[in-house]
Design an enzyme around this catalytic site. Sequence first.
Site, PDB file in Angstrom:
ATOM      1  N   ASP A 158       0.818  -1.211   0.000  1.00  0.00           N
ATOM      2  CA  ASP A 158       0.000   0.000   0.000  1.00  0.00           C
ATOM      3  C   ASP A 158       0.853   1.263   0.000  1.00  0.00           C
ATOM      4  O   ASP A 158       1.990   1.274   0.482  1.00  0.00           O
ATOM      5  CB  ASP A 158      -0.872   0.042   1.268  1.00  0.00           C
ATOM      6  CG  ASP A 158      -2.016  -0.953   1.217  1.00  0.00           C
ATOM      7  OD1 ASP A 158      -2.080  -1.751   0.262  1.00  0.00           O
ATOM      8  OD2 ASP A 158      -2.850  -0.929   2.141  1.00  0.00           O
TER       9      ASP A 158
ATOM     10  N   HIS B  35      -5.963   3.312  -4.326  1.00  0.00           N
ATOM     11  CA  HIS B  35      -5.859   3.536  -2.878  1.00  0.00           C
ATOM     12  C   HIS B  35      -6.016   5.027  -2.564  1.00  0.00           C
ATOM     13  O   HIS B  35      -5.339   5.558  -1.687  1.00  0.00           O
ATOM     14  CB  HIS B  35      -4.512   2.995  -2.386  1.00  0.00           C
ATOM     15  CG  HIS B  35      -4.403   2.816  -0.904  1.00  0.00           C
ATOM     16  ND1 HIS B  35      -5.354   2.186  -0.139  1.00  0.00           N
ATOM     17  CD2 HIS B  35      -3.419   3.173  -0.022  1.00  0.00           C
ATOM     18  CE1 HIS B  35      -4.961   2.182   1.136  1.00  0.00           C
ATOM     19  NE2 HIS B  35      -3.802   2.776   1.235  1.00  0.00           N
TER      20      HIS B  35
ATOM     21  N   HIS C  82      -4.633  10.096   0.266  1.00  0.00           N
ATOM     22  CA  HIS C  82      -4.503   9.321   1.496  1.00  0.00           C
ATOM     23  C   HIS C  82      -4.599  10.233   2.709  1.00  0.00           C
ATOM     24  O   HIS C  82      -3.938  10.021   3.719  1.00  0.00           O
ATOM     25  CB  HIS C  82      -3.157   8.577   1.497  1.00  0.00           C
ATOM     26  CG  HIS C  82      -3.159   7.303   2.290  1.00  0.00           C
ATOM     27  ND1 HIS C  82      -3.095   7.287   3.650  1.00  0.00           N
ATOM     28  CD2 HIS C  82      -3.212   6.010   1.917  1.00  0.00           C
ATOM     29  CE1 HIS C  82      -3.095   6.028   4.071  1.00  0.00           C
ATOM     30  NE2 HIS C  82      -3.179   5.240   3.045  1.00  0.00           N
TER      31      HIS C  82
ATOM     32  N   HIS D 121       3.648  -2.024   3.526  1.00  0.00           N
ATOM     33  CA  HIS D 121       3.628  -0.643   3.018  1.00  0.00           C
ATOM     34  C   HIS D 121       4.946  -0.307   2.333  1.00  0.00           C
ATOM     35  O   HIS D 121       5.962  -0.163   3.008  1.00  0.00           O
ATOM     36  CB  HIS D 121       3.357   0.341   4.163  1.00  0.00           C
ATOM     37  CG  HIS D 121       1.934   0.323   4.626  1.00  0.00           C
ATOM     38  ND1 HIS D 121       1.455  -0.625   5.495  1.00  0.00           N
ATOM     39  CD2 HIS D 121       0.889   1.115   4.296  1.00  0.00           C
ATOM     40  CE1 HIS D 121       0.154  -0.399   5.691  1.00  0.00           C
ATOM     41  NE2 HIS D 121      -0.209   0.644   4.979  1.00  0.00           N
TER      42      HIS D 121
HETATM   43 ZN   LIG Z   1      -2.692   3.249   2.950  1.00  0.00          ZN
END
Ligand SMILES: [Zn+2]
Length: 241
Positions: free
Chosen positions: A49, A100, A104, A195
């Site tokens: 991510d 995503h 963010h 991540h």
């Molecule tokens: Zn994230």
Amino acid sequence: MTAALVALAALALLGGAAYFLLMSPFSQVFGAYPYRARTRDRVVALTFDDGPNEPYTSEILDYLEQQRIRATFFQVGRCVERHPDTARRIAAAGHTVGNHSLTHRFDTYLKPRAFEAEVAVTQEILTRTIGRTPALARSPWLWRRPGVLRMFRRHDLNPVAGEFCHALEVFQPSGTRLARRAVAKTKPGSILIFHDGFDGHGGDRSQTVRAVRLTVEALSAQGYRFVTVDELLGVPAWREA
Ligand SMILES: [Zn+2]
């Protein structure tokens, strides 16, 4: 008494229906936010991510390529704009790319219309950059208000959750610790979240890079195969052109 029994039976039925909707990734209804597949096969999906974030994303890509492993990258629109070549490389190598969000940012996520606009713009950025349109999305922090899941579906996106490799990954404890936790959590059908980036702005992810290596080594030794989330869940990775 009878009313209580009827209520109990209704609850049991509802529970069964909810189980099917929420847990069966093979359900065509795809009513929820799957975090693993129900299978006895030793398969696991590695997901990444918040990237692209260099040089970490490329280091992970080098390693996956060397091991002939395909994974899934849930990317942040702004990061794709910053590293378009990395995004193209990910897709060209046969990995799956998901949406995503654009920035963010937590405050955007609390405003449904702003969040929907972020998802839509990120679809455009990804389509323009890699030449294909993703069919998978993951919301930042895996937030799952029903409205968000409906919104994803309006944009032809299937939401995919997963389990964080380690609760403190963001603070980059040693790769050994991250990997130990990730391996301990893995069961057949697991979707693991690492991540390669951090929010919309990147940051040091060297311990995650190490952890990926150690996790793959340990799980391979246990007989695991690595697949993309779309393969694992039996859903499309991309929208038809
Ligand atoms: Zn994230």
